[in-house]
Design an enzyme around this catalytic site. Structure first.
Site, PDB file in Angstrom:
ATOM      1  N   GLN A   1      -2.540 109.699  -3.397  1.00 36.74           N
ATOM      2  CA  GLN A   1      -3.995 109.876  -3.357  1.00 36.74           C
ATOM      3  C   GLN A   1      -4.733 108.934  -4.298  1.00 36.74           C
ATOM      4  OE1 GLN A   1      -5.592 111.663  -1.211  1.00 36.74           O
ATOM      5  NE2 GLN A   1      -3.845 112.725  -0.332  1.00 36.74           N
TER       6      GLN A   1
ATOM      7  N   LYS B   1      -2.955 106.145   3.702  1.00 38.78           N
ATOM      8  CA  LYS B   1      -3.992 106.768   2.862  1.00 38.78           C
ATOM      9  C   LYS B   1      -4.811 105.725   2.117  1.00 38.78           C
ATOM     10  CE  LYS B   1      -1.303 110.987   2.089  1.00 38.78           C
ATOM     11  NZ  LYS B   1      -1.962 112.017   2.892  1.00 38.78           N
TER      12      LYS B   1
ATOM     13  N   CYS C   1      -0.515 121.492   1.917  1.00 42.23           N
ATOM     14  CA  CYS C   1       0.879 121.259   1.472  1.00 42.23           C
ATOM     15  C   CYS C   1       1.033 121.490  -0.027  1.00 42.23           C
ATOM     16  CB  CYS C   1       1.370 119.855   1.837  1.00 42.23           C
ATOM     17  SG  CYS C   1       1.453 119.581   3.602  1.00 42.23           S
TER      18      CYS C   1
ATOM     19  N   ASP D   1       3.628 110.049  -8.102  1.00 40.67           N
ATOM     20  CA  ASP D   1       3.259 110.161  -6.692  1.00 40.67           C
ATOM     21  C   ASP D   1       1.808 109.687  -6.583  1.00 40.67           C
ATOM     22  OD1 ASP D   1       2.128 110.993  -4.333  1.00 40.67           O
ATOM     23  OD2 ASP D   1       2.885 113.041  -4.418  1.00 40.67           O
TER      24      ASP D   1
ATOM     25  N   HIS E   1       2.166 118.130  -4.403  1.00 44.29           N
ATOM     26  CA  HIS E   1       2.298 118.234  -2.947  1.00 44.29           C
ATOM     27  C   HIS E   1       3.754 118.627  -2.642  1.00 44.29           C
ATOM     28  CE1 HIS E   1       2.716 116.606   1.180  1.00 44.29           C
ATOM     29  NE2 HIS E   1       1.403 116.679   1.252  1.00 44.29           N
TER      30      HIS E   1
HETATM   31  N1  7TS Z   1       1.821 113.283  -2.126  1.00 46.63           N
HETATM   32  C1  7TS Z   1       0.513 113.564  -2.086  1.00 46.63           C
HETATM   33  C2  7TS Z   1      -0.246 113.742  -3.363  1.00 46.63           C
HETATM   34  C3  7TS Z   1      -0.133 113.659  -0.843  1.00 46.63           C
HETATM   35  O1  7TS Z   1      -1.442 113.912  -0.805  1.00 46.63           O
HETATM   36  C4  7TS Z   1       0.605 113.485   0.350  1.00 46.63           C
HETATM   37  C5  7TS Z   1      -0.018 113.675   1.699  1.00 46.63           C
HETATM   38  C6  7TS Z   1       1.954 113.165   0.239  1.00 46.63           C
HETATM   39  C7  7TS Z   1       2.534 113.088  -1.005  1.00 46.63           C
HETATM   40  C8  7TS Z   1       2.798 112.861   1.438  1.00 46.63           C
HETATM   41  O2  7TS Z   1       2.419 111.656   1.983  1.00 46.63           O
HETATM   42  P1  7TS Z   1       3.055 111.135   3.360  1.00 46.63           P
HETATM   43  O3  7TS Z   1       2.246 109.957   3.729  1.00 46.63           O
HETATM   44  O4  7TS Z   1       4.478 110.808   3.076  1.00 46.63           O
HETATM   45  O5  7TS Z   1       2.930 112.270   4.329  1.00 46.63           O
HETATM   46  N2  7TS Z   1      -1.150 114.512   1.711  1.00 46.63           N
HETATM   47  C9  7TS Z   1      -1.778 115.043   2.775  1.00 46.63           C
HETATM   48  C10 7TS Z   1      -2.939 115.814   2.669  1.00 46.63           C
HETATM   49  O6  7TS Z   1      -3.512 116.076   1.623  1.00 46.63           O
HETATM   50  N3  7TS Z   1      -3.320 116.209   3.902  1.00 46.63           N
HETATM   51  O7  7TS Z   1      -2.468 115.712   4.794  1.00 46.63           O
HETATM   52  C11 7TS Z   1      -1.505 114.980   4.103  1.00 46.63           C
END
Ligand code: 7TS
Length: 409
Positions: free
Chosen positions: A206, A229, A367, A203, A126
Protein backbone atom coordinates in the site's frame (compact mmCIF):
# COMPACT_ATOMS: atom_id res chain seq x y z
CA UNK A 1 -4.13 23.01 -4.25
CA UNK A 2 -2.96 19.68 -5.62
CA UNK A 3 -6.41 18.09 -5.72
CA UNK A 4 -7.70 20.62 -8.25
CA UNK A 5 -6.23 22.47 -11.22
CA UNK A 6 -4.90 21.79 -14.69
CA UNK A 7 -2.27 19.21 -13.64
CA UNK A 8 -5.10 17.19 -12.07
CA UNK A 9 -7.22 17.55 -15.19
CA UNK A 10 -4.36 16.29 -17.35
CA UNK A 11 -3.77 13.35 -15.02
CA UNK A 12 -7.43 12.37 -15.12
CA UNK A 13 -7.32 12.40 -18.92
CA UNK A 14 -4.75 9.61 -18.73
CA UNK A 15 -7.22 7.26 -17.01
CA UNK A 16 -9.91 6.38 -19.57
CA UNK A 17 -11.81 4.16 -17.13
CA UNK A 18 -12.71 7.19 -15.01
CA UNK A 19 -14.72 8.68 -17.86
CA UNK A 20 -17.43 6.08 -17.85
CA UNK A 21 -20.87 6.09 -16.30
CA UNK A 22 -22.26 3.38 -14.04
CA UNK A 23 -26.02 3.23 -13.50
CA UNK A 24 -26.22 6.61 -15.24
CA UNK A 25 -23.78 8.28 -12.84
CA UNK A 26 -20.22 9.31 -13.57
CA UNK A 27 -17.94 6.75 -11.95
CA UNK A 28 -16.21 7.70 -8.71
CA UNK A 29 -13.55 5.08 -8.07
CA UNK A 30 -12.49 4.88 -4.43
CA UNK A 31 -11.27 1.30 -4.22
CA UNK A 32 -7.65 2.05 -4.99
CA UNK A 33 -6.29 0.04 -2.08
CA UNK A 34 -7.71 -3.09 -3.71
CA UNK A 35 -6.28 -2.15 -7.08
CA UNK A 36 -5.36 1.14 -8.68
CA UNK A 37 -6.55 2.24 -12.10
CA UNK A 38 -4.22 2.23 -15.09
CA UNK A 39 -3.00 5.10 -17.24
CA UNK A 40 -3.24 4.79 -21.02
CA UNK A 41 0.60 4.87 -21.18
CA UNK A 42 0.56 1.43 -19.51
CA UNK A 43 -1.95 0.06 -21.99
CA UNK A 44 0.17 1.46 -24.82
CA UNK A 45 3.25 -0.37 -23.47
CA UNK A 46 1.33 -3.67 -23.39
CA UNK A 47 -0.06 -3.07 -26.87
CA UNK A 48 3.39 -2.20 -28.15
CA UNK A 49 4.88 -5.39 -26.70
CA UNK A 50 2.28 -7.72 -28.18
CA UNK A 51 2.05 -5.87 -31.50
CA UNK A 52 5.74 -5.34 -32.19
CA UNK A 53 8.12 -7.58 -30.26
CA UNK A 54 6.29 -10.34 -28.39
CA UNK A 55 8.80 -13.14 -27.82
CA UNK A 56 10.40 -15.07 -24.99
CA UNK A 57 13.29 -13.45 -23.20
CA UNK A 58 16.85 -14.25 -22.14
CA UNK A 59 17.38 -17.27 -24.39
CA UNK A 60 16.65 -15.99 -27.84
CA UNK A 61 19.25 -14.98 -30.39
CA UNK A 62 16.74 -13.34 -32.69
CA UNK A 63 15.86 -9.68 -32.98
CA UNK A 64 12.49 -9.78 -31.22
CA UNK A 65 13.82 -11.76 -28.28
CA UNK A 66 16.72 -9.41 -27.78
CA UNK A 67 14.38 -6.43 -27.90
CA UNK A 68 12.00 -7.99 -25.37
CA UNK A 69 14.90 -8.92 -23.08
CA UNK A 70 16.24 -5.40 -23.24
CA UNK A 71 12.87 -3.87 -22.35
CA UNK A 72 12.27 -6.35 -19.54
CA UNK A 73 15.68 -5.65 -18.02
CA UNK A 74 15.14 -1.92 -18.53
CA UNK A 75 11.98 -2.26 -16.45
CA UNK A 76 13.97 -3.97 -13.70
CA UNK A 77 16.39 -1.03 -13.67
CA UNK A 78 13.49 1.44 -13.53
CA UNK A 79 12.10 -0.34 -10.48
CA UNK A 80 15.59 -0.43 -8.93
CA UNK A 81 15.94 3.36 -9.22
CA UNK A 82 12.35 3.99 -8.17
CA UNK A 83 12.87 2.28 -4.80
CA UNK A 84 16.52 3.21 -4.37
CA UNK A 85 17.95 -0.31 -4.51
CA UNK A 86 21.71 -0.63 -4.85
CA UNK A 87 21.64 -3.27 -7.60
CA UNK A 88 19.21 -4.19 -10.38
CA UNK A 89 19.68 -7.87 -9.51
CA UNK A 90 18.16 -7.21 -6.09
CA UNK A 91 14.83 -6.70 -7.89
CA UNK A 92 13.10 -10.05 -8.30
CA UNK A 93 9.99 -10.07 -10.42
CA UNK A 94 7.25 -12.15 -8.81
CA UNK A 95 3.46 -12.29 -9.08
CA UNK A 96 2.84 -9.78 -6.33
CA UNK A 97 3.19 -9.08 -2.63
CA UNK A 98 1.65 -12.40 -1.65
CA UNK A 99 4.20 -14.38 -3.62
CA UNK A 100 7.05 -12.20 -2.34
CA UNK A 101 6.17 -12.87 1.31
CA UNK A 102 5.80 -16.60 0.64
CA UNK A 103 9.13 -16.61 -1.19
CA UNK A 104 10.95 -15.09 1.79
CA UNK A 105 9.15 -17.37 4.26
CA UNK A 106 10.09 -20.47 2.30
CA UNK A 107 13.43 -19.64 0.67
CA UNK A 108 14.89 -17.73 3.61
CA UNK A 109 12.80 -18.84 6.58
CA UNK A 110 12.84 -22.55 5.95
CA UNK A 111 16.58 -22.56 5.52
CA UNK A 112 17.58 -20.34 8.41
CA UNK A 113 14.84 -20.42 11.08
CA UNK A 114 14.82 -23.13 13.72
CA UNK A 115 12.64 -24.32 16.57
CA UNK A 116 12.06 -21.60 19.16
CA UNK A 117 13.06 -18.71 16.88
CA UNK A 118 10.53 -15.89 16.83
CA UNK A 119 8.87 -14.15 13.91
CA UNK A 120 7.39 -10.78 14.87
CA UNK A 121 4.55 -9.15 12.93
CA UNK A 122 1.96 -6.54 13.96
CA UNK A 123 -1.76 -6.71 14.59
CA UNK A 124 -2.57 -4.66 11.49
CA UNK A 125 -1.14 -7.02 8.90
CA UNK A 126 -2.94 -8.22 5.78
CA UNK A 127 -3.57 -11.99 5.73
CA UNK A 128 -0.77 -12.35 3.20
CA UNK A 129 1.68 -11.08 5.81
CA UNK A 130 0.27 -13.45 8.46
CA UNK A 131 -0.50 -16.81 6.88
CA UNK A 132 2.91 -17.46 5.20
CA UNK A 133 4.57 -16.94 8.60
CA UNK A 134 2.10 -19.27 10.31
CA UNK A 135 2.95 -21.90 7.69
CA UNK A 136 6.66 -21.31 8.28
CA UNK A 137 6.17 -21.55 12.05
CA UNK A 138 4.44 -24.90 11.61
CA UNK A 139 7.20 -26.17 9.34
CA UNK A 140 10.14 -25.05 11.50
CA UNK A 141 8.86 -24.89 15.07
CA UNK A 142 9.40 -21.13 15.10
CA UNK A 143 6.92 -19.01 17.07
CA UNK A 144 4.78 -16.20 15.64
CA UNK A 145 4.48 -13.09 17.85
CA UNK A 146 2.20 -10.13 17.23
CA UNK A 147 2.95 -6.55 18.30
CA UNK A 148 -0.20 -4.75 19.47
CA UNK A 149 -2.01 -1.86 17.83
CA UNK A 150 -3.74 0.93 19.80
CA UNK A 151 -7.26 2.28 19.38
CA UNK A 152 -6.08 4.84 16.81
CA UNK A 153 -4.71 2.03 14.65
CA UNK A 154 -1.05 2.69 15.39
CA UNK A 155 1.46 0.00 16.28
CA UNK A 156 2.47 0.37 19.95
CA UNK A 157 6.16 1.08 19.53
CA UNK A 158 7.23 0.48 23.15
CA UNK A 159 5.52 -2.92 23.09
CA UNK A 160 7.09 -3.70 19.71
CA UNK A 161 10.50 -2.79 21.14
CA UNK A 162 9.92 -4.98 24.18
CA UNK A 163 8.90 -7.93 22.04
CA UNK A 164 12.15 -7.82 20.10
CA UNK A 165 14.80 -9.99 21.68
CA UNK A 166 17.52 -12.52 21.18
CA UNK A 167 15.08 -15.07 19.83
CA UNK A 168 13.64 -12.75 17.18
CA UNK A 169 14.89 -13.99 13.84
CA UNK A 170 12.71 -11.92 11.56
CA UNK A 171 10.11 -9.14 11.66
CA UNK A 172 7.62 -8.46 8.89
CA UNK A 173 5.66 -5.22 8.90
CA UNK A 174 3.22 -3.37 6.67
CA UNK A 175 4.55 -0.03 5.50
CA UNK A 176 0.98 1.29 5.14
CA UNK A 177 -2.10 -0.50 6.50
CA UNK A 178 -4.59 -1.39 3.78
CA UNK A 179 -7.54 -1.48 6.18
CA UNK A 180 -6.87 1.75 8.12
CA UNK A 181 -4.31 3.73 6.14
CA UNK A 182 -1.90 3.94 9.11
CA UNK A 183 1.69 4.60 8.05
CA UNK A 184 4.17 2.71 10.19
CA UNK A 185 7.51 4.35 11.09
CA UNK A 186 9.25 1.54 9.24
CA UNK A 187 12.72 3.04 9.25
CA UNK A 188 12.70 3.21 13.05
CA UNK A 189 11.10 -0.23 13.32
CA UNK A 190 13.69 -1.80 11.01
CA UNK A 191 16.46 -0.14 13.01
CA UNK A 192 15.06 -1.59 16.24
CA UNK A 193 14.80 -5.04 14.63
CA UNK A 194 18.42 -4.86 13.49
CA UNK A 195 19.52 -3.80 16.99
CA UNK A 196 17.96 -7.02 18.23
CA UNK A 197 19.82 -9.01 15.57
CA UNK A 198 16.71 -9.74 13.48
CA UNK A 199 16.12 -9.26 9.76
CA UNK A 200 13.29 -7.00 8.65
CA UNK A 201 10.80 -7.46 5.85
CA UNK A 202 8.42 -4.69 4.79
CA UNK A 203 5.09 -5.33 3.08
CA UNK A 204 4.95 -2.26 0.87
CA UNK A 205 1.78 -3.19 -1.06
CA UNK A 206 0.00 0.00 0.00
CA UNK A 207 2.98 2.33 0.06
CA UNK A 208 4.04 2.91 -3.53
CA UNK A 209 0.87 4.70 -4.61
CA UNK A 210 1.17 7.19 -1.76
CA UNK A 211 4.82 7.58 -0.72
CA UNK A 212 8.32 7.70 -2.12
CA UNK A 213 10.13 4.54 -0.99
CA UNK A 214 13.88 4.23 -0.49
CA UNK A 215 14.77 0.70 0.55
CA UNK A 216 18.36 1.60 1.42
CA UNK A 217 17.28 4.49 3.61
CA UNK A 218 14.76 2.23 5.38
CA UNK A 219 17.51 -0.42 5.45
CA UNK A 220 14.93 -3.16 4.80
CA UNK A 221 16.33 -6.61 4.23
CA UNK A 222 13.27 -7.49 2.15
CA UNK A 223 10.65 -5.18 0.63
CA UNK A 224 7.58 -6.52 -1.22
CA UNK A 225 4.98 -4.85 -3.42
CA UNK A 226 2.42 -5.46 -6.16
CA UNK A 227 2.40 -3.76 -9.55
CA UNK A 228 -1.37 -3.52 -9.73
CA UNK A 229 -1.55 -1.28 -6.66
CA UNK A 230 0.78 1.32 -8.20
CA UNK A 231 -0.82 1.85 -11.62
CA UNK A 232 0.80 -1.28 -13.05
CA UNK A 233 -0.84 -4.48 -14.28
CA UNK A 234 -1.94 -7.48 -12.23
CA UNK A 235 0.24 -10.57 -12.14
CA UNK A 236 3.53 -8.76 -11.60
CA UNK A 237 5.16 -7.56 -8.41
CA UNK A 238 8.52 -7.21 -6.80
CA UNK A 239 10.55 -8.75 -4.08
CA UNK A 240 13.49 -6.52 -3.28
CA UNK A 241 16.09 -8.22 -1.11
CA UNK A 242 19.62 -7.31 -0.14
CA UNK A 243 22.11 -9.11 -2.35
CA UNK A 244 23.66 -11.02 0.56
CA UNK A 245 20.34 -12.61 1.51
CA UNK A 246 19.51 -13.53 -2.06
CA UNK A 247 22.92 -15.18 -2.34
CA UNK A 248 22.38 -17.06 0.92
CA UNK A 249 18.83 -18.23 0.14
CA UNK A 250 18.02 -21.37 -1.80
CA UNK A 251 15.80 -21.04 -4.87
CA UNK A 252 12.06 -20.97 -4.29
CA UNK A 253 11.04 -22.83 -7.44
CA UNK A 254 13.06 -24.97 -9.80
CA UNK A 255 12.80 -25.00 -13.57
CA UNK A 256 14.00 -23.22 -16.67
CA UNK A 257 15.65 -19.79 -16.54
CA UNK A 258 16.90 -20.29 -12.96
CA UNK A 259 19.76 -22.66 -13.79
CA UNK A 260 23.22 -22.30 -15.26
CA UNK A 261 23.61 -26.03 -15.98
CA UNK A 262 21.57 -29.17 -15.42
CA UNK A 263 22.57 -32.82 -15.37
CA UNK A 264 20.60 -35.60 -13.71
CA UNK A 265 23.26 -35.71 -11.01
CA UNK A 266 23.70 -32.01 -10.26
CA UNK A 267 22.16 -28.68 -11.15
CA UNK A 268 23.91 -25.36 -10.81
CA UNK A 269 21.70 -22.38 -10.21
CA UNK A 270 21.78 -19.20 -12.21
CA UNK A 271 23.05 -16.00 -10.67
CA UNK A 272 20.83 -13.20 -9.41
CA UNK A 273 18.09 -12.31 -10.15
CA UNK A 274 17.34 -15.34 -12.36
CA UNK A 275 17.82 -17.74 -9.44
CA UNK A 276 14.38 -16.68 -8.20
CA UNK A 277 12.65 -16.35 -11.56
CA UNK A 278 12.02 -19.91 -12.71
CA UNK A 279 10.02 -20.35 -15.90
CA UNK A 280 8.87 -17.88 -18.50
CA UNK A 281 8.05 -14.74 -16.54
CA UNK A 282 5.25 -12.24 -17.02
CA UNK A 283 7.17 -10.40 -19.72
CA UNK A 284 4.46 -7.95 -20.77
CA UNK A 285 3.68 -7.35 -17.09
CA UNK A 286 7.28 -6.53 -16.25
CA UNK A 287 7.57 -4.13 -19.16
CA UNK A 288 4.23 -2.54 -18.26
CA UNK A 289 5.37 -2.15 -14.66
CA UNK A 290 8.30 -0.19 -16.04
CA UNK A 291 5.79 2.05 -17.84
CA UNK A 292 3.85 2.50 -14.58
CA UNK A 293 7.06 3.58 -12.83
CA UNK A 294 7.70 6.06 -15.65
CA UNK A 295 4.18 7.38 -15.17
CA UNK A 296 4.56 7.84 -11.41
CA UNK A 297 7.90 9.59 -11.97
CA UNK A 298 6.34 11.86 -14.57
CA UNK A 299 3.44 12.68 -12.26
CA UNK A 300 5.97 13.39 -9.54
CA UNK A 301 6.17 11.71 -6.15
CA UNK A 302 6.22 15.18 -4.52
CA UNK A 303 2.90 15.93 -6.17
CA UNK A 304 1.53 12.54 -5.13
CA UNK A 305 2.53 13.03 -1.47
CA UNK A 306 1.08 16.54 -1.35
CA UNK A 307 -2.10 15.41 -3.08
CA UNK A 308 -2.49 12.56 -0.59
CA UNK A 309 -2.19 14.98 2.34
CA UNK A 310 -4.71 17.39 0.86
CA UNK A 311 -7.13 14.60 0.06
CA UNK A 312 -6.77 13.21 3.58
CA UNK A 313 -7.62 16.60 5.04
CA UNK A 314 -10.38 17.54 2.62
CA UNK A 315 -12.21 14.18 2.56
CA UNK A 316 -11.53 13.65 6.27
CA UNK A 317 -13.20 16.96 7.14
CA UNK A 318 -16.12 16.38 4.82
CA UNK A 319 -16.76 12.90 6.23
CA UNK A 320 -17.34 14.53 9.61
CA UNK A 321 -20.46 16.15 8.11
CA UNK A 322 -22.17 12.77 7.70
CA UNK A 323 -24.31 12.10 10.79
CA UNK A 324 -23.54 8.83 12.53
CA UNK A 325 -20.32 8.20 10.61
CA UNK A 326 -17.47 6.77 12.67
CA UNK A 327 -13.93 6.60 11.30
CA UNK A 328 -11.97 3.50 12.27
CA UNK A 329 -8.25 4.25 12.36
CA UNK A 330 -7.00 7.71 13.27
CA UNK A 331 -3.27 7.21 13.06
CA UNK A 332 -1.25 10.42 13.23
CA UNK A 333 0.61 9.33 10.11
CA UNK A 334 -1.95 8.20 7.62
CA UNK A 335 -2.56 7.91 3.89
CA UNK A 336 -5.82 8.96 2.25
CA UNK A 337 -7.65 5.76 3.15
CA UNK A 338 -10.83 5.98 5.22
CA UNK A 339 -12.34 3.01 6.97
CA UNK A 340 -15.68 3.85 8.51
CA UNK A 341 -19.02 2.65 9.79
CA UNK A 342 -22.28 4.44 9.13
CA UNK A 343 -24.39 4.30 12.30
CA UNK A 344 -25.08 0.60 12.90
CA UNK A 345 -25.74 -0.19 9.26
CA UNK A 346 -24.02 -3.18 7.75
CA UNK A 347 -21.06 -2.05 5.58
CA UNK A 348 -22.33 -4.23 2.74
CA UNK A 349 -25.68 -2.35 2.65
CA UNK A 350 -23.87 0.98 2.59
CA UNK A 351 -21.53 -0.27 -0.16
CA UNK A 352 -24.44 -1.39 -2.34
CA UNK A 353 -26.25 1.93 -1.94
CA UNK A 354 -23.07 3.83 -2.84
CA UNK A 355 -22.50 1.60 -5.86
CA UNK A 356 -25.98 2.40 -7.14
CA UNK A 357 -24.94 6.05 -7.10
CA UNK A 358 -21.76 5.32 -9.06
CA UNK A 359 -19.41 5.40 -6.07
CA UNK A 360 -17.13 2.36 -5.80
CA UNK A 361 -15.83 1.60 -2.31
CA UNK A 362 -14.79 -1.62 -0.57
CA UNK A 363 -16.67 -3.29 2.25
CA UNK A 364 -15.69 -6.19 4.49
CA UNK A 365 -12.71 -7.21 6.58
CA UNK A 366 -10.15 -6.21 3.92
CA UNK A 367 -8.20 -9.43 4.52
CA UNK A 368 -7.42 -8.17 8.04
CA UNK A 369 -9.72 -10.32 10.19
CA UNK A 370 -7.49 -10.19 13.30
CA UNK A 371 -7.40 -6.39 13.08
CA UNK A 372 -11.20 -6.18 12.75
CA UNK A 373 -11.51 -8.43 15.79
CA UNK A 374 -9.37 -5.98 17.73
CA UNK A 375 -11.89 -3.23 16.98
CA UNK A 376 -14.73 -5.66 17.80
CA UNK A 377 -16.22 -5.29 14.32
CA UNK A 378 -16.73 -7.63 11.41
CA UNK A 379 -15.71 -5.16 8.79
CA UNK A 380 -15.87 -1.58 7.57
CA UNK A 381 -16.62 0.51 4.52
CA UNK A 382 -13.35 1.67 3.00
CA UNK A 383 -12.86 4.60 0.66
CA UNK A 384 -9.28 4.69 -0.59
CA UNK A 385 -8.10 7.63 -2.68
CA UNK A 386 -5.36 7.85 -5.30
CA UNK A 387 -3.61 10.83 -6.87
CA UNK A 388 -6.14 10.91 -9.73
CA UNK A 389 -9.09 11.39 -7.37
CA UNK A 390 -10.23 14.97 -6.97
CA UNK A 391 -12.33 17.05 -4.65
CA UNK A 392 -15.44 16.27 -6.62
CA UNK A 393 -14.91 12.56 -5.92
CA UNK A 394 -14.86 13.30 -2.20
CA UNK A 395 -17.99 15.46 -2.55
CA UNK A 396 -19.78 12.70 -4.44
CA UNK A 397 -18.82 10.21 -1.72
CA UNK A 398 -20.30 12.47 0.97
CA UNK A 399 -23.50 13.09 -0.99
CA UNK A 400 -23.90 9.36 -1.65
CA UNK A 401 -23.34 8.58 2.03
CA UNK A 402 -25.90 11.13 3.08
CA UNK A 403 -28.42 9.60 0.73
CA UNK A 404 -27.56 6.08 1.93
CA UNK A 405 -28.05 7.24 5.54
CA UNK A 406 -31.46 8.68 4.64
CA UNK A 407 -32.54 5.45 2.90
CA UNK A 408 -31.30 3.18 5.66
CA UNK A 409 -32.94 5.39 8.29
N1 7TS B 1 -0.33 -6.61 1.78
C1 7TS B 1 -1.14 -5.55 1.86
C2 7TS B 1 -0.86 -4.48 2.87
C3 7TS B 1 -2.22 -5.44 0.98
O1 7TS B 1 -3.02 -4.37 1.04
C4 7TS B 1 -2.47 -6.47 0.04
C5 7TS B 1 -3.67 -6.45 -0.86
C6 7TS B 1 -1.57 -7.53 -0.02
C7 7TS B 1 -0.52 -7.58 0.88
C8 7TS B 1 -1.68 -8.61 -1.05
O2 7TS B 1 -1.36 -8.11 -2.29
P1 7TS B 1 -1.53 -9.00 -3.61
O3 7TS B 1 -1.33 -8.06 -4.73
O4 7TS B 1 -0.49 -10.07 -3.53
O5 7TS B 1 -2.91 -9.58 -3.55
N2 7TS B 1 -4.76 -5.70 -0.37
C9 7TS B 1 -6.02 -5.68 -0.82
C10 7TS B 1 -7.01 -4.85 -0.29
O6 7TS B 1 -6.83 -4.05 0.61
N3 7TS B 1 -8.17 -5.06 -0.95
O7 7TS B 1 -7.96 -5.99 -1.88
C11 7TS B 1 -6.63 -6.38 -1.82
Amino acid sequence: MHIEGSHMDRIRQDFPILKQKVYGHELVYLDNAATSQKPRQLMAAIDDFYSRYNSNIHRGVHYLSRQATEKYEEARAKVQHFIGAEHAHEINFVRGTTEAVNLVAQAYGRKFLKRGDEILITALEHHSNIVPWQMLAEQTGAVLKVAPVNSRGEVELPAYRDMLGEKTALVSLAHVSNALGSINPVKEMVHLAHDAGALAMIDGAQALLHLPVDVQDIDADFYAFSGHKMCGPTGIGVLYAKEKWLEAMDPYMGGGEMISSVTFEKTRYAGLPYKFEAGTPNIAGGIALGAAVDYLNKTGMDFIVQHDREMLEYAGNRLKEVPGLRIIGQSKEKSAVFSFLLADHHPFDVGVLLDQQGVAIRTGHHCCQPLMELFCIEGTCRASFAFYNNREDADRLIAALQRAAAILG
